[in-house]
Each structure stands twice: as structure tokens, then as C-alpha cells.
Design an enzyme around this catalytic site. Sequence first.
Site, PDB file in Angstrom:
ATOM      1  N   LYS A  25      47.401  39.734  35.648  1.00 33.20           N
ATOM      2  CA  LYS A  25      47.123  40.989  36.088  1.00 33.20           C
ATOM      3  C   LYS A  25      45.683  41.038  36.494  1.00 33.20           C
ATOM      4  O   LYS A  25      45.075  40.175  36.504  1.00 33.20           O
ATOM      5  CB  LYS A  25      47.234  42.046  34.917  1.00 33.20           C
ATOM      6  CG  LYS A  25      46.081  41.832  33.739  1.00 33.20           C
ATOM      7  CD  LYS A  25      46.303  42.772  32.585  1.00 33.20           C
ATOM      8  CE  LYS A  25      45.263  42.375  31.594  1.00 33.20           C
ATOM      9  NZ  LYS A  25      45.297  43.623  30.612  1.00 33.20           N
ATOM     10  N   ARG A  56      45.583  53.245  21.829  1.00 33.00           N
ATOM     11  CA  ARG A  56      45.348  52.999  23.182  1.00 33.00           C
ATOM     12  C   ARG A  56      46.736  53.436  23.900  1.00 33.00           C
ATOM     13  O   ARG A  56      46.916  54.447  24.520  1.00 33.00           O
ATOM     14  CB  ARG A  56      44.725  51.890  23.810  1.00 33.00           C
ATOM     15  CG  ARG A  56      44.457  51.755  25.245  1.00 33.00           C
ATOM     16  CD  ARG A  56      44.034  50.584  25.551  1.00 33.00           C
ATOM     17  NE  ARG A  56      44.873  49.299  25.698  1.00 33.00           N
ATOM     18  CZ  ARG A  56      44.405  48.110  25.849  1.00 33.00           C
ATOM     19  NH1 ARG A  56      43.115  47.721  26.536  1.00 33.00           N
ATOM     20  NH2 ARG A  56      45.379  47.090  25.714  1.00 33.00           N
ATOM     21  N   TYR A  68      13.590  43.638  45.668  1.00 33.65           N
ATOM     22  CA  TYR A  68      13.667  45.166  45.788  1.00 33.65           C
ATOM     23  C   TYR A  68      12.853  45.779  44.570  1.00 33.65           C
ATOM     24  O   TYR A  68      13.121  45.069  43.388  1.00 33.65           O
ATOM     25  CB  TYR A  68      15.086  45.706  45.720  1.00 33.65           C
ATOM     26  CG  TYR A  68      15.617  45.633  46.958  1.00 33.65           C
ATOM     27  CD1 TYR A  68      15.343  46.202  48.345  1.00 33.65           C
ATOM     28  CD2 TYR A  68      16.936  45.261  46.993  1.00 33.65           C
ATOM     29  CE1 TYR A  68      15.896  46.398  49.551  1.00 33.65           C
ATOM     30  CE2 TYR A  68      17.588  44.879  48.278  1.00 33.65           C
ATOM     31  CZ  TYR A  68      17.154  45.645  49.442  1.00 33.65           C
ATOM     32  OH  TYR A  68      17.731  45.627  50.695  1.00 33.65           O
ATOM     33  N   MET A  81      22.707  42.698  47.642  1.00 33.94           N
ATOM     34  CA  MET A  81      24.234  42.870  47.727  1.00 33.94           C
ATOM     35  C   MET A  81      24.625  41.427  48.269  1.00 33.94           C
ATOM     36  O   MET A  81      25.646  41.020  48.148  1.00 33.94           O
ATOM     37  CB  MET A  81      24.476  43.989  49.120  1.00 33.94           C
ATOM     38  CG  MET A  81      25.806  43.871  49.438  1.00 33.94           C
ATOM     39  SD  MET A  81      26.380  44.925  50.972  1.00 33.94           S
ATOM     40  CE  MET A  81      25.743  46.628  50.329  1.00 33.94           C
TER      41      MET A  81
END
Length: 360
Positions: free
Chosen positions: A35, A131, A255, A303
Amino acid sequence: MARPTKAIIDLAALRHNYVLAQQLSGGGKALAVVKANAYGHGIIDVAKALEPLVPALGVACIEEAIQLRSAGIKVPILLLEGAFTADEIVVAAEQDFWLMLTNQQQLTELLAANITKPINIWLKIDTGMHRLGIAPQETADFYHQLVGCNNVNEVVIATHFASADDLDSDFTNQQLDVFNQATDSIAAPASLANSAGLLGWPSAGRDWSRPGFMLYGNTPFSQAHVEADKLQHVMTLKSAVIAVRDVPVGDTVGYANTWVAQRPSKIATIAIGYGDGYPRHAPNGTPVLIKGQRVGLAGRVSMDMISIDVTDIEDVQLGDEVILWGAALTANEVASHAGTIGYELMTRMPERTPRVYINH
């Protein structure tokens, strides 16, 4: 020519890990879970590499299963969350998909379905994770309705462990007790063990296991473990240096000026960022490998780029290879610096990062 960022996927290591899972299953069968794009490794290529070895594959949803069928994968495929709508039951019968059954609505729709071929059903019991799954006391009723239905072929009874990765916790034993009591009067094949259960809890062995994370060379445990230590890493995430500069004392990098040079420093910029799957929240000092040596992240992850402090590494040049994670620096370790888990780093690997498959 191409950007140097890539994920190298070692298919021989993948197959080694599956064989280990099968060995740990004893006389049972190991269903390979692929998956979430095979935990970020590429669902089609991974499934093709495993298909000659596995009795079945496991996915989360019918879209993933159809993707595999469209690629020519022929082994049975278990939908681990079952059918979301009644029409998916018809598709499952046509395509040889097996269905996890977790609630009354899924049972009602299955019993009423107009299909010409019976389906293998995995009946899930909620033994404490809360769950998915039916209540333990409902097991016999659900099971007898399933075996009495013409739409159903084989029934496997399953559950999922909540804390099998914590070898000091007794909760797995508690879940085993609940499961055993719920199925005591039922002679049906069973499936309990995920990767952590398979590696760390031999008492969880049954007719089927469901290895996922371990197939990709990652341990679910926070400490060394005799079986998990046999795993071979499948993904190596790498890139290269695209800039090198000197940064004087007091200057900052990246940054928001979060990294400040405490000494005359040499900073290398690497062509990888959160757009390529590297974790955005990895802090200063998160390790990477260059020239076989560990150095630390310097400044915030961008990024498309990160910066690393290579002051103590001699002769760093443009084009030098940088390993973000792999055999010598695991995704689990990087994830721990970023406040997450290796599962997330793997499954969030975007399509932008090319997968290069070796050892077919």
C-alpha cells in the site's frame, strides 16, 4: 543530464527481506503489503519483483488494486480496508480481490451482492486498537453468516496489533488473549502479525502474516533486535553538492536565519528539499553523509535544497555525492531528528523524486 536527486531501490534487498518474513512465518504464508505506493518505493516495480515469491499482496484500497491489475499483476490482492461501497464488491469478484470485512454495513452489502464468483473474506476483529473491526463477541455470528453465504469462499479471521513495536509492553499479549477467546470455537485460518508482530512476537504466528514496513528494510523497533537486524535496506536517497561557499563567523544560512556560524565555516548546498521528500522539520544538525562521513544540516530545509556544514570535511567539490538516508544512515534515524517516524518519510516520497531500480 538530470538533477542528481534520486532514490535507489535495491530489489534484491527487497526480496531478501520478504524471504526473511516468510521464514519467520513458520508454516504460515506471508502476504506482502504494498500500500501507499509500496511505502514510497513504487508499487508497480515492487509488486513485479515480489510476485514470483508471494501468495498475495495487500493494499489499502481498490484504486491501488486496480493499478496493480492494470500493470499485469495476477496474484490475489487483499483490500485491507475492505469495500467502501457496494459496487466495489462486484469489482472485487471480477478481479480476484480479497476483502477485509470490518463492520455490519460491509457484511450486509456482501450478503446482498449480485456476483457470480465467491470472494475470499478476511474478517477483522477489534482486539483493542479500536480503529477497525467488529467486537470480539460478534465474531461467531459474523463468521457463521459468512460461511453460509454463496458469495463467500474462504474466510480468514484477522486482527491488528497496536503496540507490537514496543517489546516491553504487555498489550500485544492482551490482544492475543482477546483474539484467542473470540475464535476459540472457530476452525478458520487466522492472521495477526504485521511487521512488528512477525519480528518480535513469535506467539503471534498464524496461517497468514502481513509484513509491510520490514519488507523495505526498516525496523519497527527503537532498539537493536536479533531478527530486525537481518533486514537489508532497500531505499537509498541521494543527491549531490551544487554549491560550496565560505561563511564568516556570525553570518546565517537559510530561511529565518536559524543557523549562525560559530566559526569560519564551509557550507555546501545540496539539491534536495521537502519537495523531494526530505522532511521539512529536520532541524539544524540532522545528519547526512558526504564522503562517507556524517555532517549536520545547517539552516532550514527549503523546497528544493538543503545546506550542510562541511567545515571539517576536506576538499568538498561540486558534484560530490550526498546520502540522505540508506544503510549507513537509516530513515528511522533521520525521522527521529525531524520528530516523526520512518513510515512517514517513506510513504511521503513524491513522484518528483525518480526511483532507480537495481538488482532486478
